[in-house]
Design an enzyme around this catalytic site. Structure first.
Site, short mmCIF file in Angstrom:
data_model
loop_
_atom_site.label_atom_id
_atom_site.label_comp_id
_atom_site.label_asym_id
_atom_site.label_seq_id
_atom_site.Cartn_x
_atom_site.Cartn_y
_atom_site.Cartn_z
N HIS A 105 34.45 28.88 -24.15
CA HIS A 105 33.65 27.64 -24.15
C HIS A 105 33.96 26.87 -22.87
O HIS A 105 35.09 26.86 -22.41
CB HIS A 105 34.01 26.79 -25.37
CG HIS A 105 32.98 25.75 -25.69
ND1 HIS A 105 32.94 24.55 -25.03
CD2 HIS A 105 31.94 25.76 -26.55
CE1 HIS A 105 31.92 23.84 -25.50
NE2 HIS A 105 31.29 24.56 -26.43
N ASP A 156 29.53 29.79 -32.42
CA ASP A 156 28.57 30.88 -32.67
C ASP A 156 29.21 32.11 -33.28
O ASP A 156 28.51 33.04 -33.67
CB ASP A 156 27.87 31.25 -31.35
CG ASP A 156 26.99 30.12 -30.87
OD1 ASP A 156 27.19 29.63 -29.75
OD2 ASP A 156 26.13 29.68 -31.67
C1 SDX Z 1 27.49 27.09 -27.10
O1 SDX Z 1 28.43 23.42 -23.96
C2 SDX Z 1 28.40 23.39 -25.25
O2 SDX Z 1 28.85 22.44 -25.84
C3 SDX Z 1 27.71 24.58 -25.89
C4 SDX Z 1 27.77 24.61 -27.41
C5 SDX Z 1 26.98 23.50 -28.04
O3 SDX Z 1 27.25 23.18 -29.21
O4 SDX Z 1 26.03 23.02 -27.39
O5 SDX Z 1 29.12 24.55 -27.86
C6 SDX Z 1 27.14 25.92 -27.94
O6 SDX Z 1 26.78 27.39 -26.19
C7 SDX Z 1 28.79 27.82 -27.38
C8 SDX Z 1 29.06 28.98 -26.35
C9 SDX Z 1 28.22 30.18 -26.81
N1 SDX Z 1 28.29 31.27 -25.78
C10 SDX Z 1 28.96 32.39 -25.99
O7 SDX Z 1 29.67 32.62 -26.96
C11 SDX Z 1 28.76 33.44 -24.88
C12 SDX Z 1 30.12 34.02 -24.46
N2 SDX Z 1 30.89 32.96 -23.79
C13 SDX Z 1 30.87 32.98 -22.31
O8 SDX Z 1 29.62 33.33 -21.78
C14 SDX Z 1 31.50 31.71 -21.76
O9 SDX Z 1 32.67 31.50 -22.43
C15 SDX Z 1 30.72 30.40 -21.73
C16 SDX Z 1 29.37 30.57 -21.14
C17 SDX Z 1 30.58 29.85 -23.12
C18 SDX Z 1 31.53 29.44 -20.88
O10 SDX Z 1 31.45 29.93 -19.58
P1 SDX Z 1 32.39 29.35 -18.45
O11 SDX Z 1 32.49 27.86 -18.53
O12 SDX Z 1 32.00 29.96 -17.14
O13 SDX Z 1 33.78 29.95 -18.91
P2 SDX Z 1 35.14 29.66 -18.20
O14 SDX Z 1 34.94 29.07 -16.86
O15 SDX Z 1 35.99 28.90 -19.18
O16 SDX Z 1 35.74 31.14 -18.02
C19 SDX Z 1 37.07 31.25 -17.61
C20 SDX Z 1 37.31 32.75 -17.47
C21 SDX Z 1 36.37 33.45 -16.51
O17 SDX Z 1 37.08 34.55 -16.00
P3 SDX Z 1 37.92 34.40 -14.60
O18 SDX Z 1 36.88 34.10 -13.52
O19 SDX Z 1 38.88 33.24 -14.79
O20 SDX Z 1 38.61 35.73 -14.41
O21 SDX Z 1 37.13 33.40 -18.74
C22 SDX Z 1 36.10 34.39 -18.61
C23 SDX Z 1 35.29 34.00 -17.40
O22 SDX Z 1 34.66 35.13 -16.86
N3 SDX Z 1 35.33 34.34 -19.84
C24 SDX Z 1 35.07 35.39 -20.62
C25 SDX Z 1 34.35 34.90 -21.71
N4 SDX Z 1 34.19 33.57 -21.57
C26 SDX Z 1 34.79 33.24 -20.41
N5 SDX Z 1 35.38 36.70 -20.50
C27 SDX Z 1 34.94 37.53 -21.48
N6 SDX Z 1 34.26 37.13 -22.56
C28 SDX Z 1 33.93 35.81 -22.70
N7 SDX Z 1 33.26 35.42 -23.79
#
Ligand code: SDX
Length: 444
Positions: free
Chosen positions: A319, A377
């Site tokens: 998140h 989710d």
């Molecule tokens: C919702 O914003 C909100 O409030 C949204 C929401 C709402 O109620 O409106 O809460 C609803 O959208 C929840 C999120 C649903 N999405 C997913 O579950 C999809 C999977 N999650 C990822 O796509 C991701 O975690 C996000 C999109 C949710 C967040 O993306 P960010 O902000 O780019 O994540 P981050 O910067 O915290 O990531 C840090 C690291 C990165 O790797 P590095 O560059 O540090 O090596 O963690 C990795 C990311 O690549 N990472 C993941 C991951 N989520 C983050 N790696 C693998 N699987 C994942 N799910």
């Protein structure tokens, strides 16, 4: 409650440019503004005019786009408050329509206020009969979110008496219409996809009950809503109602800042929510688990999730704000156990697979180091699947719930005296000035 920005301490941040920095400015003082909770902010509104510099923050990871009193999130502590009330207390003790009133009006309704509010919503649940014609223009296998974007946007063509956003009365009527009609439009999208006749809402049913009635009753037999299922659905709606300045809410605010009508703003929010990185994740979680298929394949998919060259992400994990458990996920986990036991799905193989995936991921250094936890989710789909909602409708339900949050923020934005059209700038790295020369080498 008065203005949340407390600037009587006149604190400021002193910005000093290293000697020789272009622009000739050496220092600038930026006021520090405090809210009632959460990080204070550096007020950069004068930065460009005084220094010729923009700030740079792709994805707005450290940018407050507005002042708001609606929802507070503490990502490190896993805290979510709606107008000061913790989400778990609202989910356990309140109802979706009372939370909708709270988000929009700022306080929980008195019994009289609630009776009036519920009556207003109930009496707007039908849609214009001609709106039904829109559905026949879609293929039967159209994704329901595609139908939602189209039909909700089309409401602008039907309700001309509630399009003037400068009129508070028209704003509240449009808001009631949207909250009331979203379940009806959503259920019609489902009925259309399965080739069954549309079902009209019933005024004697509650909000969640009416949605279940429109989704699952048919003209051929009597359908009685299971009160346990209705309560579980109402709780899911509460948990998805609002979440600060998430992508779709920020979309609604930006679209609304141009003066677009409320139906167009909510249609834009639905379009943004559809993305798998946002509200589309609940559908993607179930599809991911079906693809994994067996716990023996979990390590293979965790490796894919860690591989930067692989676009696969662990759906339902991570998140932008929460670096702890999403408090909504905790409530959903508990609710999923209750509803699955109640409906006899307690040994759902996909749920067992999800629990094993969560256990392994939460012990994996990649996820632990990045503070990636299950989000809202990860579990919601199990409850929806248990009550018979098809996977393609999961994000539609998210949109039905989030409509009240979008409306609350849209109203707050319009009523904010500091509000102006949203118009971010950029760091330009394209071509510098060049003049058009006939391309001789092409012979033209
Ligand atoms: C919702 O914003 C909100 O409030 C949204 C929401 C709402 O109620 O409106 O809460 C609803 O959208 C929840 C999120 C649903 N999405 C997913 O579950 C999809 C999977 N999650 C990822 O796509 C991701 O975690 C996000 C999109 C949710 C967040 O993306 P960010 O902000 O780019 O994540 P981050 O910067 O915290 O990531 C840090 C690291 C990165 O790797 P590095 O560059 O540090 O090596 O963690 C990795 C990311 O690549 N990472 C993941 C991951 N989520 C983050 N790696 C693998 N699987 C994942 N799910």
């Amino acid at each position: 409650m008065g203005p949340a920005i407390l600037d009587d301490n006149h604190e400021s941040a002193h910005l000093e440019f290293t000697p020789g920095t272009p622009g000739g400015v050496e220092t600038v003082d930026l006021p520090i503004l405090h809210g009632t909770m959460g990080p204070a902010v550096l007020d950069i509104r004068k930065l460009y005019t005084e220094t010729d510099y923009f700030t740079y923050d792709p994805g707005y990871t450290a940018t407050a786009s507005c002042e708001s009193k609606i929802t507070f999130i503490d990502g490190e502590k896993g805290i979510l408050l709606h107008r000061g009330y913790p989400i778990d207390e609202l989910a356990e003790k309140s109802t979706f329509l009372k939370v909708a009133y709270l988000l929009m009006e700022g306080d929980l309704p008195t019994s009289e206020e609630y009776i009036t509010f519920e009556k207003n919503i109930t009496h707007h649940t039908m849609v214009h009969e001609q709106l039904r014609n829109f559905y026949s223009g879609f293929r039967r296998d159209a994704h329901p979110m595609a139908i939602m974007v189209g039909v909700v946007g089309a409401l602008s063509a039907f309700y001309h008496d509630s399009l003037d956003i400068r009129d508070p009365q028209q704003r509240i009527i449009a808001s009631h219409r949207l909250i009331a009609k979203m379940p009806t439009i959503a259920a019609m999208a489902y009925k259309y996809s399965v080739g069954q006749p549309f079902v009209y809402p019933k005024n004697e049913l509650g909000y969640a009950e009416n949605f279940l009635h429109m989704m699952f009753s048919t003209p051929t037999g009597s359908y009685t809503v299971n009160p346990v299922v209705a309560k579980a659905l109402d709780k899911i709606l509460i948990l998805h109602a609002d979440h600060e300045q998430n992508a779709s809410t920020s979309t609604v605010r930006l679209v609304g800042s141009s003066g677009a009508n409320p139906f167009a703003c909510i249609a834009a929010g639905i379009a943004c929510l559809w993305g798998p990185a946002h509200g589309g994740a609940n559908e993607a979680v179930l599809n991911m688990l079906k693809e994994i298929g067996h716990k023996d394949r979990i390590p293979e998919f965790l490796e894919k999730a860690k591989n930067k060259d692989d676009p696969f992400r662990l759906m339902g994990f991570g998140h932008r704000v929460y670096k702890n458990f999403d408090p909504r996920a905790r409530v959903l986990w508990k609710t999923s156990q209750e509803i699955l036991d109640e409906l006899g799905f307690d040994n759902d193989p996909l749920l067992q697979l999800a629990k094993e995936l969560e256990r392994i991921a939460l012990e994996d250094p990649y996820f632990v180091e990045r503070k990636l936890y299950p989000n809202v989710d990860f579990y919601s789909g199990f409850i929806l699947k248990a009550i018979g909602v098809p996977t393609t409708m999961f994000t539609v339900l998210f949109a039905v719930a989030r409509t009240v949050g979008w409306i609350a923020h849209w109203m707050e934005m319009i009523e904010d005296p500091a509000q102006k059209i949203g118009r971010p700038r950029q760091l330009y790295t394209g071509h510098t000035l060049r003049h058009y020369e006939p391309q001789t080498h092409h012979g033209i």
